[in-house]
Design an enzyme around this catalytic site. Structure first.
Site, PDB file in Angstrom:
ATOM      1  N   MET A   1       0.819  -1.197   0.000  1.00 44.49           N
ATOM      2  CA  MET A   1       0.000   0.000   0.000  1.00 44.49           C
ATOM      3  C   MET A   1       0.854   1.247   0.000  1.00 44.49           C
ATOM      4  SD  MET A   1      -2.499   1.274   2.992  1.00 44.49           S
ATOM      5  CE  MET A   1      -3.856   2.385   2.747  1.00 44.49           C
ATOM      6  N   CYS A   2       1.989   1.185   0.715  1.00 42.78           N
ATOM      7  CA  CYS A   2       2.731   2.412   0.896  1.00 42.78           C
ATOM      8  C   CYS A   2       4.215   2.146   0.943  1.00 42.78           C
ATOM      9  CB  CYS A   2       2.363   3.069   2.220  1.00 42.78           C
ATOM     10  SG  CYS A   2       0.638   3.402   2.375  1.00 42.78           S
ATOM     11  N   GLY A   3       4.950   3.236   0.771  1.00 40.60           N
ATOM     12  CA  GLY A   3       6.372   3.212   1.074  1.00 40.60           C
ATOM     13  C   GLY A   3       6.563   4.015   2.342  1.00 40.60           C
TER      14      GLY A   3
END
Ligand SMILES: *[C@@H]1O[C@H](CO)[C@@H](O)[C@H](O)[C@H]1NC(C)=O
Ligand SMILES: *[C@@H]1O[C@H](CO)[C@@H](O)[C@H](O)[C@H]1NC(C)=O
Ligand SMILES: *[C@@H]1O[C@H](CO)[C@@H](O)[C@H](O)[C@H]1NC(C)=O
Ligand SMILES: *[C@@H]1O[C@H](CO)[C@@H](O)[C@H](O)[C@H]1NC(C)=O
Ligand SMILES: *[C@@H]1O[C@H](CO)[C@@H](O)[C@H](O)[C@H]1NC(C)=O
Ligand SMILES: *[C@@H]1O[C@H](CO)[C@@H](O)[C@H](O)[C@H]1NC(C)=O
Ligand SMILES: CC(=O)N[C@H]1CO[C@H](CO)[C@@H](O)[C@@H]1O
Length: 644
Positions: A1-3
């Site tokens: 979903m994210c870094g």
């Protein structure tokens, strides 16, 4: 979903606010870096790059009035109530903000169902928390060398913080109490012990399993024939303060019953019936009424896991959502902690583009996921099937002077063939669905170029030949860029999948005895040998390189979702006695993953139900393209960093 990333240092330097491209690629929607003083002379730089997937778009890191900071690369699919319109990041942040004691915080984390990696700064207690979910479905790396005055935690390797990173073992939840000494003392965070053997930083691991279970958790090679453990972690060194075990019991319970003499005899006799192994009828002939009942139950539970993974995302595809997103202040300002983002949509208008893609080899795992996905994806929405093939360099090609294999044939690899026949089965199940079969063809030159430029750094710190071939194969597949298959010859149509969600089949072979090593164990150790092997593999699935797959897939701004590793699916399979999952008296292509084969027939699939396993590195022919004398567990020279 994210870094996500956190840099801890004893300086104030705007250099730390630079967001590296590799991290930004994981979260193309919004990127922020927030600086916060954590303790005397310790500053934290929290960076969040978000790929928006649930509820309203939420920039990260999230801060509250008490000074707590959360970076969340995860999905709450269950366990904690998240309304469809809420953002799971905020829900989690407010739950964590209410925690006073360690146990309260662990209680919150324990409830979450879904994949995650997180970094959480707890202001009042001066504690930094971090970790990965029990199956290790999201990546989190660490760079902290002895003597260095910076510590960096990040989803992927960041060039400015070092060349040599470590995967955080998904062995539990970590806590460090932050003091100025955290940075300046001569410590190795992972050893937890300094040169004189004294623990100088209060690092605590709250483990998922009892410390008596060996911490084979670190990392292992995904080798079919033998598992080799790389003892990267000395995770057990963290066990200096608490050894509380805190996972749901359903995941710890494993049914290790073996068949009694009568049952065993009956299972063996089935093999003597000499049923044709290339006929789906054989599966039916071998199934009892109880098998059918279990297959129904499995379809139900597995279907729900897929449904959740399809529904928990925006109603628009990746391209359309970008057009609707209004970021304030405009992106480019990476240091604003009051960034707001909203979707410019009057009501929830759907678009008619694909939102779900599947890594599709046509093998039983991927086709079963697809057949069930068809039940839950809107009927007007296409489904993207990503099928990767590497250029064939056949001997004939070189021998027949100048006479080359026609270009289109160079990519007819085993997975392309099973993929296309799988497509026909799906078309029979739902002729009205628009199935986008995306032929991703990769030449040797392109492979070499991308590996050098990008993939190598994503695979890092893993480095075996197998990590290389699987990493590259998945990277190209997940890129989702290829030619659409069409029955009518004509101009080839180029296509890039706009899906944000990619469903993948990892975890099926471990749980359902799909690897050839399971047969090896069965042949030497019988049913109890097989049970022990499966149990061991399920318990350390977190070491099975899912972190690598997360780093690879999310690089394209897409999220990997693993329905076979849904908590309810794992729990269901764990409770079943082994002979209901597989009967290895039966031949290959039939006996292993028997439950899945029967389930496949019940959802309307046919020949794909009797395919034997073929690993992606062989099916896509990437292994053939490279030096095929290598052993999968060897260190891969192509992944090694060139001296710059
Ligand atoms: C903000 O991040 C982007 C990458 O997402 C980078 O190109 C840009 O230079 C950064 N800006 C600042 C001011 O650091
Ligand atoms: C996230 O959801 C919460 C409610 O759960 C809401 O108060 C908050 O404004 C939302 N955040 C954003 C950025 O929309
Ligand atoms: C190790 O840690 C102890 C306790 O903090 C400290 O007294 C000792 O000097 C440290 N040793 C080294 C080599 O840093
Ligand atoms: C990719 O390979 C397939 C063979 O499976 C072929 O039909 C197609 O034309 C190829 N596309 C390109 C662009 O080479
Ligand atoms: C496909 O669509 C047609 C016409 O809308 C409908 O009659 C038919 O039942 C559909 N078939 C399936 C398998 O859903
Ligand atoms: C394990 O399987 C056996 C045989 O089906 C069953 O009797 C037993 O209840 C199962 N145990 C658990 C803990 O589910
Ligand atoms: C920030 C940090 O600790 N970086 C270290 C990463 O690892 C390399 C060596 O492997 C060190 O040189 C860096 O200082």
């Amino acid at each position: 979903m994210c870094g996500i990333s956190l840099v801890l240092c004893s300086c104030n330097d705007d250099r730390h606010k630079t967001i590296e491209e590799r991290l930004a690629r994981r979260g193309p929607d919004m990127q922020i870096c927030v600086e916060q003083r954590l303790a005397d002379a310790v500053t934290g730089y929290f960076t969040g790059c978000v790929l928006h997937l649930q509820g309203s778009p939420t920039p990260q890191p999230v801060l509250d009035k008490d000074g707590n900071v959360l970076l969340w690369n995860g999905e709450i699919f269950g366990g904690i109530e998240v309304d469809a319109r809420e953002n799971d990041t905020d829900v989690l942040h407010s739950r964590l903000g209410g925690c006073e004691t360690d146990n309260e915080l662990l209680d919150v984390m324990r409830q979450i169902q879904g994949p995650w990696a997180f970094i959480y700064w707890q202001e009042k207690q001066n504690n930094l928390w971090f970790g990965r979910d029990i199956f290790g479905r999201r990546s989190l790396l660490l760079n902290h060398s002895q003597g260095s005055s910076e510590i960096c935690l990040s989803s992927i390797k960041l060039d400015q913080y070092g060349e040599d990173w470590q995967e955080i073992p998904a062995a539990g939840i970590y806590k460090i109490s932050i003091t100025p000494e955290t940075l300046i003392s001569n410590i190795s965070l992972f050893a937890g012990v300094n040169d004189s053997g004294v623990n100088s930083v209060r690092t605590v691991l709250y483990p998922y399993v009892s410390p008596s279970v060996s911490f084979g958790h670190a990392a292992s090679h995904n080798v079919d024939s033998s598992i080799e453990m790389k003892d990267v972690s000395k995770a057990s060194n963290f066990l200096n303060e608490s050894s509380e075990v805190f996972i749901h019991t359903s995941l710890r319970e494993f049914n290790d019953t073996v068949p009694d003499a009568d049952q065993s005899e009956a299972l063996k006799l089935l093999a003597n019936e000499n049923l044709p192994i290339d006929s789906t009828q054989s599966i039916l002939d071998l199934s009892t009424a109880e098998d059918h009942k279990l297959a129904e139950e499995f379809i139900n539970i597995f279907g729900n896991a897929i449904k959740t993974r399809i529904e928990r995302q925006p109603v628009l595809c990746s391209n359309c959502i970008k057009k609707q997103m209004v970021v304030n202040p405009a992106s480019g300002d990476n240091s604003s902690d009051n960034m707001t983002v909203r979707l410019n949509m009057s009501h929830e208008e759907k678009c008619r583009h694909s939102r779900v893609a599947i890594l599709f080899s046509g093998g039983i795992d991927s086709i079963m996921i697809t057949a069930l996905a068809d039940r839950y994806v809107d009927k007007n929405e296409p489904i993207d099937l990503l099928n990767v093939a590497f250029e064939r360099q056949s001997k004939q090609q070189k021998q027949k002077h100048g006479e080359r294999t026609p270009e289109s044939d160079q990519f007819i690899v085993p997975d392309r063939i099973t993929g296309l026949s799988g497509l026909q089965e799906l078309q029979k199940i739902n002729p009205n669905r628009s199935w986008n079969f995306v032929k991703v063809n990769v030449t040797k030159a392109e492979l070499q170029e991308r590996r050098e430029r990008q993939i190598r750094d994503l695979v890092h710190p893993l480095c075996s030949v197998l990590d290389d071939s699987i990493g590259c194969a998945i990277w190209f597949a997940a890129k989702g860029h290829g030619i659409l298959h069409s029955d009518n010859p004509g101009e080839p149509i180029e296509y890039v999948s706009p899906a944000r969600v990619i469903l993948v089949g990892m975890g099926a072979d471990e749980q359902l005895a799909g690897y050839s090593r399971h047969r090896g164990k069965f042949n030497t150790g019988g049913w109890s040998g097989l049970v022990q092997e499966i149990k061991m593999e399920v318990q350390r699935i977190s070491a099975r390189n899912l972190g690598r797959d997360d780093r690879i897939i999310t690089d394209h701004g897409r999220e990997s979702r693993f329905p076979f590793l849904d908590e309810n699916v794992v729990s269901f399979l764990n409770k079943l006695p082994v002979w209901k999952k597989a009967n290895l008296h039966l031949p290959r292509g039939l006996g292993e993953k028997f439950l899945l084969r029967l389930s496949a027939l019940k959802v309307g699939l046919s020949d794909s139900a009797i395919l034997a396993k073929r690993a992606i590195q062989f099916g896509s022919r990437i292994a053939k393209l490279e030096n095929n004398k290598e052993k999968a567990s060897d260190t891969c020279s192509r992944l090694a960093n060139n001296l710059k």
